[in-house]
Design a protein around this motif. Structure first.
Motif, PDB file in Angstrom:
ATOM      1  N   TRP A 359       0.818  -1.203   0.000  1.00 44.71           N
ATOM      2  CA  TRP A 359       0.000   0.000   0.000  1.00 44.71           C
ATOM      3  C   TRP A 359       0.861   1.266   0.000  1.00 44.71           C
ATOM      4  N   SER A 360       1.926   1.249   0.779  1.00 42.43           N
ATOM      5  CA  SER A 360       2.794   2.421   0.819  1.00 42.43           C
ATOM      6  C   SER A 360       3.495   2.635  -0.524  1.00 42.43           C
ATOM      7  N   LEU A 361       3.831   1.527  -1.219  1.00 39.34           N
ATOM      8  CA  LEU A 361       4.419   1.665  -2.551  1.00 39.34           C
ATOM      9  C   LEU A 361       3.405   2.272  -3.527  1.00 39.34           C
ATOM     10  N   PHE A 362       2.150   1.848  -3.406  1.00 37.05           N
ATOM     11  CA  PHE A 362       1.111   2.391  -4.287  1.00 37.05           C
ATOM     12  C   PHE A 362       0.925   3.887  -4.042  1.00 37.05           C
ATOM     13  N   LEU A 363       0.897   4.292  -2.783  1.00 33.06           N
ATOM     14  CA  LEU A 363       0.778   5.721  -2.467  1.00 33.06           C
ATOM     15  C   LEU A 363       1.995   6.485  -2.954  1.00 33.06           C
ATOM     16  N   ARG A 364       3.155   5.879  -2.811  1.00 33.16           N
ATOM     17  CA  ARG A 364       4.377   6.505  -3.320  1.00 33.16           C
ATOM     18  C   ARG A 364       4.292   6.696  -4.828  1.00 33.16           C
ATOM     19  N   TRP A 365       3.796   5.683  -5.526  1.00 30.63           N
ATOM     20  CA  TRP A 365       3.647   5.719  -6.983  1.00 30.63           C
ATOM     21  C   TRP A 365       2.690   6.832  -7.409  1.00 30.63           C
ATOM     22  N   LEU A 366       1.604   6.983  -6.640  1.00 29.60           N
ATOM     23  CA  LEU A 366       0.627   8.027  -6.958  1.00 29.60           C
ATOM     24  C   LEU A 366       1.198   9.428  -6.749  1.00 29.60           C
ATOM     25  N   HIS A 367       2.095   9.571  -5.801  1.00 26.93           N
ATOM     26  CA  HIS A 367       2.593  10.901  -5.435  1.00 26.93           C
ATOM     27  C   HIS A 367       4.024  11.146  -5.922  1.00 26.93           C
ATOM     28  N   LEU A 368       4.429  10.409  -6.964  1.00 22.81           N
ATOM     29  CA  LEU A 368       5.720  10.714  -7.570  1.00 22.81           C
ATOM     30  C   LEU A 368       5.695  12.146  -8.107  1.00 22.81           C
ATOM     31  N   PRO A 369       6.824  12.809  -8.131  1.00 22.44           N
ATOM     32  CA  PRO A 369       6.821  14.220  -8.539  1.00 22.44           C
ATOM     33  C   PRO A 369       6.537  14.420 -10.024  1.00 22.44           C
ATOM     34  N   LYS A 370       5.907  15.560 -10.305  1.00 19.92           N
ATOM     35  CA  LYS A 370       5.751  16.099 -11.662  1.00 19.92           C
ATOM     36  C   LYS A 370       4.948  15.154 -12.565  1.00 19.92           C
ATOM     37  N   ASP A 372       5.247  12.169 -13.710  1.00 20.61           N
ATOM     38  CA  ASP A 372       5.056  10.774 -13.302  1.00 20.61           C
ATOM     39  C   ASP A 372       3.832  10.635 -12.405  1.00 20.61           C
ATOM     40  N   GLY A 373       3.793  11.418 -11.350  1.00 16.79           N
ATOM     41  CA  GLY A 373       2.665  11.346 -10.431  1.00 16.79           C
ATOM     42  C   GLY A 373       1.370  11.809 -11.079  1.00 16.79           C
ATOM     43  N   LEU A 374       1.438  12.838 -11.939  1.00 16.49           N
ATOM     44  CA  LEU A 374       0.247  13.359 -12.598  1.00 16.49           C
ATOM     45  C   LEU A 374      -0.421  12.294 -13.459  1.00 16.49           C
ATOM     46  N   PHE A 375       0.353  11.627 -14.303  1.00 12.99           N
ATOM     47  CA  PHE A 375      -0.226  10.596 -15.171  1.00 12.99           C
ATOM     48  C   PHE A 375      -0.647   9.360 -14.374  1.00 12.99           C
ATOM     49  N   LEU A 378      -3.947  10.263 -12.923  1.00 12.41           N
ATOM     50  CA  LEU A 378      -4.951  10.299 -13.989  1.00 12.41           C
ATOM     51  C   LEU A 378      -5.372   8.891 -14.381  1.00 12.41           C
ATOM     52  N   ALA A 379      -4.426   7.967 -14.405  1.00 12.70           N
ATOM     53  CA  ALA A 379      -4.748   6.578 -14.727  1.00 12.70           C
ATOM     54  C   ALA A 379      -5.716   5.987 -13.711  1.00 12.70           C
ATOM     55  N   VAL A 380      -5.460   6.239 -12.431  1.00  9.98           N
ATOM     56  CA  VAL A 380      -6.333   5.717 -11.373  1.00  9.98           C
ATOM     57  C   VAL A 380      -7.716   6.351 -11.460  1.00  9.98           C
ATOM     58  N   VAL A 381      -7.772   7.644 -11.718  1.00  9.47           N
ATOM     59  CA  VAL A 381      -9.061   8.340 -11.859  1.00  9.47           C
ATOM     60  C   VAL A 381      -9.854   7.753 -13.026  1.00  9.47           C
ATOM     61  N   LEU A 382      -9.188   7.489 -14.132  1.00 10.39           N
ATOM     62  CA  LEU A 382      -9.885   6.926 -15.295  1.00 10.39           C
ATOM     63  C   LEU A 382     -10.428   5.532 -14.994  1.00 10.39           C
ATOM     64  N   VAL A 383      -9.632   4.718 -14.323  1.00 14.14           N
ATOM     65  CA  VAL A 383     -10.089   3.371 -13.966  1.00 14.14           C
ATOM     66  C   VAL A 383     -11.295   3.450 -13.031  1.00 14.14           C
ATOM     67  N   ALA A 384     -11.276   4.394 -12.100  1.00 18.43           N
ATOM     68  CA  ALA A 384     -12.329   4.489 -11.092  1.00 18.43           C
ATOM     69  C   ALA A 384     -13.633   5.068 -11.638  1.00 18.43           C
ATOM     70  N   PHE A 385     -13.547   6.069 -12.508  1.00 19.40           N
ATOM     71  CA  PHE A 385     -14.746   6.824 -12.876  1.00 19.40           C
ATOM     72  C   PHE A 385     -15.236   6.602 -14.302  1.00 19.40           C
ATOM     73  N   ARG A 421       4.392   5.646 -19.255  1.00 21.03           N
ATOM     74  CA  ARG A 421       4.511   5.602 -20.715  1.00 21.03           C
ATOM     75  C   ARG A 421       4.051   4.265 -21.282  1.00 21.03           C
ATOM     76  N   PHE A 422       3.978   3.229 -20.428  1.00 21.32           N
ATOM     77  CA  PHE A 422       3.544   1.919 -20.906  1.00 21.32           C
ATOM     78  C   PHE A 422       2.023   1.820 -21.023  1.00 21.32           C
ATOM     79  N   PHE A 423       1.296   2.707 -20.358  1.00 24.14           N
ATOM     80  CA  PHE A 423      -0.168   2.692 -20.522  1.00 24.14           C
ATOM     81  C   PHE A 423      -0.706   4.072 -20.899  1.00 24.14           C
ATOM     82  N   LEU A 424       0.179   4.908 -21.456  1.00 29.00           N
ATOM     83  CA  LEU A 424      -0.255   6.227 -21.892  1.00 29.00           C
ATOM     84  C   LEU A 424      -1.264   6.138 -23.034  1.00 29.00           C
ATOM     85  N   ASN A 425      -1.197   5.084 -23.845  1.00 27.24           N
ATOM     86  CA  ASN A 425      -2.180   4.914 -24.918  1.00 27.24           C
ATOM     87  C   ASN A 425      -3.596   4.832 -24.357  1.00 27.24           C
ATOM     88  N   PHE A 426      -3.778   4.114 -23.253  1.00 29.87           N
ATOM     89  CA  PHE A 426      -5.099   4.026 -22.624  1.00 29.87           C
ATOM     90  C   PHE A 426      -5.491   5.363 -21.991  1.00 29.87           C
TER      91      PHE A 426
END
Length: 574
Positions: A359-370, A372-375, A378-385, A421-426
């Motif tokens: 879980w802490s790794l997932f939160l870290r992944w979400l809050h990566l700077p600039k 990386d964290g923005l996309f 956005l990926a999580v928001v798209l999956v959720a909504f 960049r590996f799921f930027l197409n989605f």
């Protein structure tokens, strides 16, 4: 720019010829020039890939290709000319705004390609991978020299085929050609939307809005860029053919998916779409022998190139398909790269990564700077909504299938290599799907295109510090167009470093004097690898790359070496 345009005209001529012949062999008909060119790129990749098994992709290959071109031009002259006529008819029928925008965007793409390459991977293995293909073809155990060479892609095979290195040394821009084809396809779909009002046409038609971001990929042969473009086309074909799948539509869908998978294994989730299509329409699609043959050829090339360059037939999967050959990369180095990638992605040290929970790794992944964290967010928001969006506005089975492909892809990449960049197409496709609900008015859509084009031009011609967008030190200096690039493009490398010759055992190699980063080697003569990297693996993992014979074509292997303390101990006992 002029030289790039001339090379692209030849690439277009060649790929349209091959693509048209490819479709004739598969007994299908196509109407669009862009489709023929993409299929021609695929067929060229197969031809060049099998050629590279036996020898270099140089002037000999182009003599063969030129002869094939002339033969196909004579044989299928009427059909090929018909594709060009249809293309010019489509351009002529574009609305005035799109007629103005299309050449502007096209020139900006060429200008970006003529500018200095931007991506760090270009300096670490794109340039060198293509050089090896140009001069030797596939080389046994080349990944022992630099492990990134194991990532040789179908796109790098294509770039090698169209680098024309025996004529000129600065062609490195096939990704720009791909983006141009994608933009032309998008402009035609946008015009269809203005005429017919189909929502899927608008989604694909918004692709040029992403040029603001995609331009960073096109001045070097990034294998990610074609995946983004092909995904939009694959989704478009699937959506149009979902209810009434024709044999031709299914064949083209399969070919585009196979091409994407040959380029990069990150396209693997797209394989679900032809499988679903066949399951729904198998009574009409019972004769798929041609598709099976092309699939077998694609898989054979994938396994051959991996087996030759690394000794792992299914690379990047290394748990199966390990060949018993002396040039197989040692598992110690394979595991180092796998671990190093994980730590680097999360921007953690080895100890921090091992101590962190899931879980802490997932939160870290979400809050990566600039970015990386923005996309990532956005990926999580798209999956959720996105289910809410589909349920309210697009409640059809085909949209749910695309959503399932996106979720599967994102989960797969998060568990293996969670780089956006590996799921930027989605991300791009479903972001544009959301945009079609909010911004479907013709004037608003055109305004978005004009704004995106203006911003793209500003980023190209005005120097902008990239520190606000990325923490990667290799990306801090962007590329800017200069007047000198109007005819001659920038060299393939943005690094102007000199090289020193280093000897280690029977290996004499060239190393950049200015070591900008660990994996970097730049545009040095073959063989070229960073001395820091060679010394690191020798000192800490006790392996050093060595030649398998007197010639470079014989390949490389990793030789076990003893550190100084062990050598002293052995000598004392003797």
């Amino acid at each position: 720019m002029v030289l790039i345009i001339l090379s692209w005209l030849y690439i277009l001529f060649t790929t349209v010829n091959l693509g048209y012949a490819f479709t004739i062999a598969l007994r299908i008909k196509i109407k669009e020039l862009g489709t023929a060119s993409f299929l021609g790129l695929f067929s060229t990749a197969l031809l060049a890939g099998f050629w590279a098994v036996f020898g270099r992709i140089s002037w000999e290959f182009h003599i063969f290709l030129l002869g094939l071109n002339l033969l196909l031009t004579v044989k299928f002259n009427v059909g090929i000319v018909g594709l060009y006529k249809e293309f010019f008819r489509q351009v002529k029928n574009l609305s005035l705004a799109l007629k103005i925008l299309l050449p502007i965007v096209s020139l900006l793409i060429v200008a970006q390609c003529a500018s200095a390459p931007f991506l760090p991977d270009n300096e670490s293995y794109y340039i060198q991978t293509i050089k090896w293909l140009d001069e030797y073809g596939f080389v046994r155990g080349i990944a022992n020299l630099h492990f990134f060479f194991a990532q040789v892609s179908g796109w790098h095979i294509l770039q090698s085929a169209f680098s024309f290195s025996f004529l000129y040394g600065h062609f490195n821009d096939l990704s720009g050609f791909c983006l141009l084809l994608g933009n032309v396809f998008a402009f035609f779909r946008l015009d269809d939307y203005f005429r017919k009002g189909r929502r899927i046409d608008l989604v694909v038609g918004l692709l040029p809005v992403a040029n603001v971001f995609l331009f960073s990929f096109i001045s070097s042969p990034s294998a990610d860029l074609p995946i983004y473009v092909l995904t939009f086309i694959i989704f478009y074909i699937f959506m149009l053919q979902y209810k009434k799948m024709t044999a031709a539509g299914f064949t083209i869908l399969c070919l585009f998916v196979l091409f994407a998978m040959l380029i990069k294994v990150t396209a693997l989730p797209l394989l679900i779409l032809p499988i679903v299509s066949y399951a729904r329409h198998y009574r009409k699609l019972h004769n798929i022998n041609e598709i099976l043959i092309v699939s077998a050829l694609t898989l054979a090339l994938f396994l051959l190139k991996n087996s030759i360059v690394s000794g792992y037939a299914f690379y990047p999967l290394t748990s199966i398909g390990r060949l018993q050959v002396n040039f197989k990369v040692p598992m110690a180095i394979v595991n180092f790269y796998a671990d190093f990638s994980k730590y680097e992605i999360f921007m953690l040290s080895e100890q921090q990564y091992r101590e962190a929970g899931g879980w802490s790794l997932f939160l870290r992944w979400l809050h990566l700077p600039k970015l990386d964290g923005l996309f990532n967010m956005l990926a999580v928001v798209l999956v959720a909504f996105t289910p809410l969006l589909i349920y309210k506005y697009f409640n059809k089975q085909k949209f749910w299938i695309l959503y399932f492909v996106m979720v599967l892809g994102m989960v797969f990449f998060y568990c293996t290599s969670p780089q956006y960049r590996f799921f930027l197409n989605f991300i791009l496709f479903f972001s544009f799907l959301w945009a079609t609900v909010l911004l479907s008015n013709r004037k608003v859509v055109l305004s978005m295109l004009w704004i995106a084009t203006f911003v793209t031009a500003v980023l190209l011609f005005v120097p902008v510090g990239m520190g606000r967008f990325t923490s990667n030190k290799q990306l801090l200096s962007g590329s800017r167009f200069e007047v000198s690039y109007l005819v001659f493009p920038h060299s393939n490398s943005k690094s102007g470093t000199a090289f020193e010759t280093v000897e280690n055992g029977n290996l004499k190699y060239h190393s950049p004097i200015e070591n900008s980063f660990f994996w970097g080697d730049g545009d040095g003569d073959l063989p070229c690898v960073n001395k820091v990297q060679v010394d690191y693996f020798q000192n800490y993992y006790h392996y050093r790359p060595q030649q398998r014979g007197n010639s470079l074509k014989a390949g490389f292997y990793s030789q076990p070496v003893l550190d100084d303390s062990l050598q002293i101990l052995i000598r004392s006992r003797n």
